[in-house]
Scaffold this motif. Structure first.
Motif, PDB file in Angstrom:
ATOM      1  N   THR A 222     -17.359  27.808  41.821  1.00 56.89           N
ATOM      2  CA  THR A 222     -18.537  27.242  42.176  1.00 56.89           C
ATOM      3  C   THR A 222     -18.724  27.999  43.790  1.00 56.89           C
ATOM      4  O   THR A 222     -17.676  28.378  44.298  1.00 56.89           O
ATOM      5  N   PRO A 223     -19.976  28.206  44.178  1.00 58.07           N
ATOM      6  CA  PRO A 223     -20.089  28.478  45.463  1.00 58.07           C
ATOM      7  C   PRO A 223     -19.306  27.989  46.730  1.00 58.07           C
ATOM      8  O   PRO A 223     -18.996  28.607  47.540  1.00 58.07           O
ATOM      9  N   SER A 224     -19.265  26.641  46.284  1.00 51.94           N
ATOM     10  CA  SER A 224     -18.464  25.930  47.469  1.00 51.94           C
ATOM     11  C   SER A 224     -16.970  25.679  47.113  1.00 51.94           C
ATOM     12  O   SER A 224     -16.000  25.518  48.103  1.00 51.94           O
ATOM     13  N   ALA A 225     -16.564  26.514  46.047  1.00 44.59           N
ATOM     14  CA  ALA A 225     -15.053  26.475  45.864  1.00 44.59           C
ATOM     15  C   ALA A 225     -14.758  27.857  44.920  1.00 44.59           C
ATOM     16  O   ALA A 225     -14.390  27.909  43.796  1.00 44.59           O
ATOM     17  N   ASP A 226     -14.979  29.061  45.547  1.00 46.42           N
ATOM     18  CA  ASP A 226     -14.659  30.373  45.117  1.00 46.42           C
ATOM     19  C   ASP A 226     -13.355  31.151  45.587  1.00 46.42           C
ATOM     20  O   ASP A 226     -13.106  32.227  45.370  1.00 46.42           O
ATOM     21  N   LYS A 227     -12.452  30.433  46.337  1.00 50.09           N
ATOM     22  CA  LYS A 227     -11.255  30.964  46.620  1.00 50.09           C
ATOM     23  C   LYS A 227     -10.160  30.134  46.333  1.00 50.09           C
ATOM     24  O   LYS A 227     -10.090  29.342  45.826  1.00 50.09           O
ATOM     25  N   SER A 228      -9.043  30.461  46.968  1.00 52.43           N
ATOM     26  CA  SER A 228      -7.871  29.897  46.897  1.00 52.43           C
ATOM     27  C   SER A 228      -7.423  28.990  48.179  1.00 52.43           C
ATOM     28  O   SER A 228      -8.012  29.338  49.208  1.00 52.43           O
ATOM     29  N   TYR A 229      -6.865  27.927  48.087  1.00 53.81           N
ATOM     30  CA  TYR A 229      -6.476  27.040  49.330  1.00 53.81           C
ATOM     31  C   TYR A 229      -4.930  26.700  49.158  1.00 53.81           C
ATOM     32  O   TYR A 229      -4.256  26.587  48.344  1.00 53.81           O
ATOM     33  N   ASN A 230      -4.593  26.773  50.394  1.00 52.58           N
ATOM     34  CA  ASN A 230      -3.010  26.570  50.735  1.00 52.58           C
ATOM     35  C   ASN A 230      -2.588  25.209  50.510  1.00 52.58           C
ATOM     36  O   ASN A 230      -3.223  24.233  50.522  1.00 52.58           O
ATOM     37  N   LEU A 231      -1.227  25.306  49.763  1.00 54.12           N
ATOM     38  CA  LEU A 231      -0.745  24.123  49.480  1.00 54.12           C
ATOM     39  C   LEU A 231       0.904  24.050  49.832  1.00 54.12           C
ATOM     40  O   LEU A 231       1.807  24.577  49.337  1.00 54.12           O
ATOM     41  N   PRO A 232       1.020  23.598  51.281  1.00 54.96           N
ATOM     42  CA  PRO A 232       2.304  23.711  51.798  1.00 54.96           C
ATOM     43  C   PRO A 232       3.406  23.162  51.217  1.00 54.96           C
ATOM     44  O   PRO A 232       4.786  23.519  51.299  1.00 54.96           O
ATOM     45  N   PHE A 233       3.098  22.248  50.221  1.00 55.98           N
ATOM     46  CA  PHE A 233       4.279  21.477  49.321  1.00 55.98           C
ATOM     47  C   PHE A 233       4.818  22.712  48.533  1.00 55.98           C
ATOM     48  O   PHE A 233       6.167  22.343  48.427  1.00 55.98           O
ATOM     49  N   LEU A 234       4.047  23.538  48.375  1.00 52.87           N
ATOM     50  CA  LEU A 234       5.044  24.451  47.438  1.00 52.87           C
ATOM     51  C   LEU A 234       5.549  25.576  48.156  1.00 52.87           C
ATOM     52  O   LEU A 234       6.971  26.084  47.711  1.00 52.87           O
ATOM     53  N   VAL A 235       5.577  25.534  49.664  1.00 53.72           N
ATOM     54  CA  VAL A 235       6.361  26.222  50.202  1.00 53.72           C
ATOM     55  C   VAL A 235       7.661  25.390  50.766  1.00 53.72           C
ATOM     56  O   VAL A 235       8.665  26.018  50.704  1.00 53.72           O
ATOM     57  N   GLN A 236       7.562  24.202  50.535  1.00 51.12           N
ATOM     58  CA  GLN A 236       8.459  22.976  51.024  1.00 51.12           C
ATOM     59  C   GLN A 236       9.480  23.184  49.882  1.00 51.12           C
ATOM     60  O   GLN A 236      10.761  22.739  50.098  1.00 51.12           O
ATOM     61  N   THR A 237       9.152  23.375  48.781  1.00 52.66           N
ATOM     62  CA  THR A 237       9.987  23.042  47.408  1.00 52.66           C
ATOM     63  C   THR A 237      10.417  24.523  47.014  1.00 52.66           C
ATOM     64  O   THR A 237      11.044  24.411  45.755  1.00 52.66           O
ATOM     65  N   TYR A 238      10.292  25.672  47.775  1.00 51.83           N
ATOM     66  CA  TYR A 238      10.736  26.763  47.452  1.00 51.83           C
ATOM     67  C   TYR A 238      12.020  26.677  47.560  1.00 51.83           C
ATOM     68  O   TYR A 238      12.487  26.870  48.840  1.00 51.83           O
ATOM     69  N   ASP A 239      12.884  27.491  46.865  1.00 50.43           N
ATOM     70  CA  ASP A 239      14.349  27.793  46.765  1.00 50.43           C
ATOM     71  C   ASP A 239      14.149  29.147  47.179  1.00 50.43           C
ATOM     72  O   ASP A 239      13.972  29.964  46.036  1.00 50.43           O
ATOM     73  N   ARG A 240      14.668  29.890  48.177  1.00 50.95           N
ATOM     74  CA  ARG A 240      14.895  31.197  48.325  1.00 50.95           C
ATOM     75  C   ARG A 240      15.587  31.928  47.306  1.00 50.95           C
ATOM     76  O   ARG A 240      16.779  31.748  46.963  1.00 50.95           O
ATOM     77  N   ASN A 241      14.966  33.086  46.894  1.00 56.97           N
ATOM     78  CA  ASN A 241      15.366  33.749  45.731  1.00 56.97           C
ATOM     79  C   ASN A 241      15.587  33.116  44.449  1.00 56.97           C
ATOM     80  O   ASN A 241      16.205  33.566  43.151  1.00 56.97           O
ATOM     81  N   ILE A 242      15.460  32.057  44.404  1.00 58.90           N
ATOM     82  CA  ILE A 242      15.621  31.176  43.066  1.00 58.90           C
ATOM     83  C   ILE A 242      14.399  30.739  42.487  1.00 58.90           C
ATOM     84  O   ILE A 242      13.923  30.490  41.404  1.00 58.90           O
ATOM     85  N   GLN A 243      13.379  30.004  43.457  1.00 59.84           N
ATOM     86  CA  GLN A 243      12.076  29.482  43.086  1.00 59.84           C
ATOM     87  C   GLN A 243      12.575  27.918  42.886  1.00 59.84           C
ATOM     88  O   GLN A 243      12.259  27.144  43.877  1.00 59.84           O
TER      89      GLN A 243
END
Length: 553
Positions: A194-215
């Motif tokens: 939609t014109p007001s939602a046509d891009k991506s939005y950051n979700l820091p929670f996914l950074v916080q739950t990321y295990d390096r080299n494993i996911q």
């Protein structure tokens, strides 16, 4: 006083007490633990992704970049993709349509790579599939069901703001889908745009739950809560997320033990059946089962296959102070699938007992499904079912069918198809698991829906009269419920958009010889039941009827 007299007295009192307790017969306990049937010995592809459509046909697909499949495209058609990593011109199909009624397969043409992608059915019944790998990772594909052989995949290039590979989709109350995460993507986006939602939005929670080299946070478990916010579980913890404002509403405790539950330490999860839909306070619970312990992925890469997790965590996500409770499964499992059955039970199926998800990283298949009965007392909820003879390892799937069976397929833990030289060969079969409620000896208790007709439209918060029949003298009026089940998009041990609602009401009247009418109330809001097609069942003594399709809008 004589000790034998005292013992006899107390035993008599215990028997009287037990007779006075309310009793719900466990009919299914007397039935066999389910039955397996091979439906197709070769559908031409391995069932990496599956979605049941509202015409009782199942769209199945795998990936395009491993060479030819075992089923040709019709009429001399060929896929011409100059960006493909294996075959630029490929005259074989990498997707099929399986007809449940005819038990037949029709090849479909998917153009770009759908490997490890995501999707869900839209309100009009169209399957929306997003992302994949290589030249397919920004694409959106649609499949609109038809009753002949005219429908096929429609491909739309570069409609996604970000690459989506190992992402999760969920339909929203307004009918759009949210697409969350994916490999290297710590964000979300919406589709249609939609014109007001046509891009991506950051979700820091996914950074916080990321295990390096494993996911360990790919294919996050996402459920629409009854308040309209999203419950998102990744790795070993969860948040309640207001996607309209981009705000975390609540942070839940880490699951006990702190071990990862998402890909590649793939456990599975369900939103347990939603009940009391007309009450003032509707509770919602999530169950997360299986997975692999910390270090399991690195261990498996070095050929050290550690035991899978044997625990489940259960949490009331609507509580003011939610806390996990832990239960132990009879069989530890990684790469399992969890499906909601029409009677509200949970089927845990497929997977392995050691290792993790990934090519060649799992060992020791778990052949026996397990039924979880969420309303039983803790300690008596699990029941092991009869085993299959077919290992269903990495890239296996399972979905619920309208007749109550579970369609099971897939298993290809290899970079390419390997039919002869592998411990767990690439599997092209389809089989059905029939839970105990389909035992022929229980036909005397099975209801049959008379009306409304399948494909009926229903509204929100409306009284719905359902007529059904049951063999003479068999009805237990206080043991009849009506359920609605959203068909799921299943891949990589997670059934996206899966949802079961127990409809409120239940007043039953006789309307003829062995014919009855039950009055229920449909879900009151889009938060409870997003618009779209659902399977509706009448359940009697835990034995469901064959379902009918209803569209709520």
């Amino acid at each position: 006083m004589d000790r034998s007299f005292v013992l006899s007295f107390f035993l008599r009192q215990l028997v009287i007490l037990l007779l006075l307790l309310p009793c719900r017969p466990n009919i299914l306990a007397d039935a066999a633990g389910g039955k397996w049937d091979i439906l197709q010995s070769n559908i031409g592809i391995s069932a990496m992704h599956m979605q049941l459509l509202n015409n009782d046909k199942v769209v199945i697909f795998d990936r395009t970049d491993f060479g030819p499949s075992n089923i040709s495209l019709p009429n001399g058609r060929c896929r011409n993709d100059p960006n493909d990593l294996a075959l630029k011109i490929d005259c074989t199909a990498h997707s099929v349509e399986y007809s449940v009624d005819a038990n037949s397969v029709r090849p479909l043409m998917v153009l770009t790579n759908t490997w490890c992608s995501s999707g869900a059915a839209m309100p009009d019944g169209t399957l929306l599939q997003t992302g994949g790998f290589n030249d397919g990772d920004h694409n959106v594909r649609t499949f609109k069901p038809c009753n002949d052989s005219s429908c096929d995949w429609q491909e739309n290039n570069n409609l996604l703001a970000q690459r989506r590979w190992y992402a999760t989709n969920h339909i929203l109350p307004d009918g759009r889908q949210i697409i969350i995460g994916g490999r290297g993507q710590f964000n979300y986006e919406f589709y249609p745009k939609t014109p007001s939602a046509d891009k991506s939005y950051n979700l820091p929670f996914l950074v916080q739950t990321y295990d390096r080299n494993i996911q360990n946070n790919l294919y996050p478990f996402v459920f629409l809560n009854v308040d309209g916010n999203l419950f998102i579980f990744a790795n070993n913890r969860a948040i309640l997320f207001d996607y309209t404002k981009g705000v975390v509403v609540k942070t839940y405790p880490t699951i006990p033990g702190g071990d990862p539950r998402n890909y590649p330490s793939s456990g599975s999860a369900v939103l347990l059946p939603l009940k009391n839909l007309q009450g003032g306070s509707i509770g919602a619970e999530v169950l997360v089962c299986g997975g692999a312990p910390k270090g399991a992925y690195v261990g498996a890469m070095n050929r050290n296959f550690v035991p899978a997790l044997g625990t489940c965590g259960r949490i009331q996500i609507t509580d003011a102070n939610p806390q996990w409770t832990t239960e132990t499964m009879p069989l530890a499992r990684v790469m399992g699938d969890m499906l909601l059955l029409p009677n509200g039970e949970v089927l845990i199926i497929n997977g392995a007992s050691t290792g993790t998800a990934g090519w060649e990283l799992g060992q020791n298949p778990v052949l026996s499904p397990v039924i979880y009965q969420p309303d039983n007392p803790s300690g008596s909820r699990f029941e092991v079912q009869n085993p299959s003879s077919t290992p269903r390892m990495y890239h296996s799937t399972a979905i619920l069918l309208r007749d109550g069976r579970v369609l099971v397929g897939g298993s290809n833990p290899h970079q390419y198809d390997d039919f002869t030289g592998a411990l767990f060969p690439t599997d092209l079969t389809l089989e059905a698991f029939s839970p105990a409620y389909l035992d022929p000896n229980l036909a005397r208790l099975r209801p049959k829906i008379i009306s409304p007709a399948s494909q009926s439209n229903i509204g929100y918060g409306q009284q719905l009269a359902i007529r059904f029949s049951i063999p003479p003298g068999r009805l237990s009026k206080n043991l009849v419920t009506v359920t609605m089940v959203a068909p799921s998009f299943t891949t990589h041990s997670f059934s996206m958009n899966q949802r079961l609602l127990v409809l409120s009401g239940g007043n039953i009247t006789a309307v003829g010889l062995s014919k009855y009418q039950i009055l229920v109330v449909t879900p009151g809001s889009h938060n409870l039941a997003p618009p779209g097609y659902y399977l509706l069942f009448v359940v009697h003594q835990d034995i469901p009827s064959e379902g009918i399709w209803v569209q709520i809008k």
